[in-house]
Design a protein around this motif. Sequence first.
Motif, PDB file in Angstrom:
ATOM      1  N   LYS A 254     -19.139 -29.854 -21.792  1.00 45.20           N
ATOM      2  CA  LYS A 254     -20.139 -28.816 -22.058  1.00 45.20           C
ATOM      3  C   LYS A 254     -20.863 -28.567 -20.742  1.00 45.20           C
ATOM      4  CE  LYS A 254     -21.154 -30.169 -26.809  1.00 45.20           C
ATOM      5  NZ  LYS A 254     -22.224 -30.627 -27.726  1.00 45.20           N
ATOM      6  N   ARG A 255     -20.893 -27.307 -20.317  1.00 43.92           N
ATOM      7  CA  ARG A 255     -21.539 -26.948 -19.062  1.00 43.92           C
ATOM      8  C   ARG A 255     -22.597 -25.887 -19.302  1.00 43.92           C
ATOM      9  NH1 ARG A 255     -15.986 -27.187 -17.059  1.00 43.92           N
ATOM     10  NH2 ARG A 255     -15.856 -28.946 -15.618  1.00 43.92           N
ATOM     11  N   GLY A 256     -23.556 -25.823 -18.387  1.00 40.52           N
ATOM     12  CA  GLY A 256     -24.576 -24.793 -18.483  1.00 40.52           C
ATOM     13  C   GLY A 256     -25.434 -24.772 -17.233  1.00 40.52           C
ATOM     14  N   GLU A 257     -26.297 -23.791 -17.175  1.00 42.06           N
ATOM     15  CA  GLU A 257     -27.245 -23.698 -16.066  1.00 42.06           C
ATOM     16  C   GLU A 257     -28.468 -22.926 -16.515  1.00 42.06           C
ATOM     17  OE1 GLU A 257     -26.139 -19.960 -13.273  1.00 42.06           O
ATOM     18  OE2 GLU A 257     -24.905 -21.730 -12.996  1.00 42.06           O
ATOM     19  N   PHE A 258     -29.567 -23.163 -15.821  1.00 39.71           N
ATOM     20  CA  PHE A 258     -30.812 -22.464 -16.111  1.00 39.71           C
ATOM     21  C   PHE A 258     -31.691 -22.487 -14.877  1.00 39.71           C
ATOM     22  CE2 PHE A 258     -31.231 -26.839 -17.616  1.00 39.71           C
ATOM     23  CZ  PHE A 258     -32.383 -27.266 -16.965  1.00 39.71           C
ATOM     24  N   GLU A 259     -32.697 -21.649 -14.873  1.00 38.82           N
ATOM     25  CA  GLU A 259     -33.665 -21.578 -13.781  1.00 38.82           C
ATOM     26  C   GLU A 259     -34.889 -22.414 -14.143  1.00 38.82           C
ATOM     27  OE1 GLU A 259     -33.343 -20.019 -10.773  1.00 38.82           O
ATOM     28  OE2 GLU A 259     -31.285 -19.609 -11.406  1.00 38.82           O
ATOM     29  N   MET A 260     -35.468 -23.050 -13.132  1.00 38.66           N
ATOM     30  CA  MET A 260     -36.657 -23.856 -13.331  1.00 38.66           C
ATOM     31  C   MET A 260     -37.527 -23.758 -12.085  1.00 38.66           C
ATOM     32  SD  MET A 260     -36.512 -27.467 -15.176  1.00 38.66           S
ATOM     33  CE  MET A 260     -37.916 -27.937 -16.161  1.00 38.66           C
ATOM     34  N   ALA A 261     -38.807 -24.031 -12.225  1.00 38.47           N
ATOM     35  CA  ALA A 261     -39.727 -23.984 -11.088  1.00 38.47           C
ATOM     36  C   ALA A 261     -39.271 -24.964 -10.005  1.00 38.47           C
ATOM     37  CB  ALA A 261     -41.141 -24.337 -11.537  1.00 38.47           C
ATOM     38  N   SER A 262     -39.453 -24.588  -8.756  1.00 36.39           N
ATOM     39  CA  SER A 262     -38.963 -25.413  -7.643  1.00 36.39           C
ATOM     40  C   SER A 262     -39.719 -26.729  -7.497  1.00 36.39           C
ATOM     41  CB  SER A 262     -39.035 -24.635  -6.331  1.00 36.39           C
ATOM     42  OG  SER A 262     -40.370 -24.263  -6.072  1.00 36.39           O
ATOM     43  N   ASP A 263     -40.900 -26.849  -8.111  1.00 35.89           N
ATOM     44  CA  ASP A 263     -41.662 -28.095  -8.018  1.00 35.89           C
ATOM     45  C   ASP A 263     -41.527 -28.956  -9.283  1.00 35.89           C
ATOM     46  OD1 ASP A 263     -43.042 -26.395  -9.669  1.00 35.89           O
ATOM     47  OD2 ASP A 263     -45.022 -26.887  -8.864  1.00 35.89           O
ATOM     48  N   ALA A 264     -40.499 -28.720 -10.076  1.00 33.18           N
ATOM     49  CA  ALA A 264     -40.282 -29.478 -11.313  1.00 33.18           C
ATOM     50  C   ALA A 264     -39.917 -30.921 -10.988  1.00 33.18           C
ATOM     51  CB  ALA A 264     -39.176 -28.837 -12.136  1.00 33.18           C
ATOM     52  N   THR A 265     -40.400 -31.830 -11.826  1.00 31.68           N
ATOM     53  CA  THR A 265     -40.099 -33.246 -11.629  1.00 31.68           C
ATOM     54  C   THR A 265     -38.763 -33.593 -12.287  1.00 31.68           C
ATOM     55  OG1 THR A 265     -41.200 -33.912 -13.670  1.00 31.68           O
ATOM     56  CG2 THR A 265     -42.564 -33.796 -11.667  1.00 31.68           C
ATOM     57  N   GLN A 266     -38.245 -34.768 -11.944  1.00 35.46           N
ATOM     58  CA  GLN A 266     -36.988 -35.229 -12.542  1.00 35.46           C
ATOM     59  C   GLN A 266     -37.122 -35.331 -14.055  1.00 35.46           C
ATOM     60  OE1 GLN A 266     -35.082 -38.676 -10.749  1.00 35.46           O
ATOM     61  NE2 GLN A 266     -34.547 -39.456 -12.760  1.00 35.46           N
ATOM     62  N   SER A 267     -38.259 -35.799 -14.519  1.00 36.37           N
ATOM     63  CA  SER A 267     -38.507 -35.918 -15.956  1.00 36.37           C
ATOM     64  C   SER A 267     -38.477 -34.554 -16.650  1.00 36.37           C
ATOM     65  CB  SER A 267     -39.849 -36.598 -16.194  1.00 36.37           C
ATOM     66  OG  SER A 267     -40.123 -36.692 -17.554  1.00 36.37           O
ATOM     67  N   GLN A 268     -39.096 -33.556 -16.053  1.00 36.73           N
ATOM     68  CA  GLN A 268     -39.098 -32.209 -16.630  1.00 36.73           C
ATOM     69  C   GLN A 268     -37.687 -31.627 -16.661  1.00 36.73           C
ATOM     70  OE1 GLN A 268     -41.939 -30.569 -13.873  1.00 36.73           O
ATOM     71  NE2 GLN A 268     -43.564 -30.560 -15.420  1.00 36.73           N
ATOM     72  N   ILE A 269     -36.936 -31.847 -15.595  1.00 36.14           N
ATOM     73  CA  ILE A 269     -35.561 -31.347 -15.534  1.00 36.14           C
ATOM     74  C   ILE A 269     -34.709 -32.000 -16.623  1.00 36.14           C
ATOM     75  CG2 ILE A 269     -33.448 -31.317 -14.147  1.00 36.14           C
ATOM     76  CD1 ILE A 269     -35.320 -31.096 -11.659  1.00 36.14           C
TER      77      ILE A 269
END
Length: 76
Positions: free
Chosen positions: A21-36
């Motif tokens: 299963k693959r995917g991608e999304f956009e996230m804020a550049s200052d996101a933490t590992q936990s948030q990701i």
Amino acid sequence: MTVRFELTDTFGGQANYSWVKRGEFEMASDATQSQIMRRVKAELDLTNVRCYTENVGDTLTFKPSGACMVGFVTFE
């Protein structure tokens, strides 16, 4: 930043890729590992599944507890 992830089965403890299963999304550049990881798990319907996560340089590797699966997360 763009976050890309994949989840696959394992055979003998190694990634097997008989399914993936693959995917991608956009996230804020200052996101933490936990948030990701929280977002990746939500995308894969693993929200309430405990995972062991390891940072191996530019990739996060995670293994859902009690399952023969492994996942990889990259971001740029």
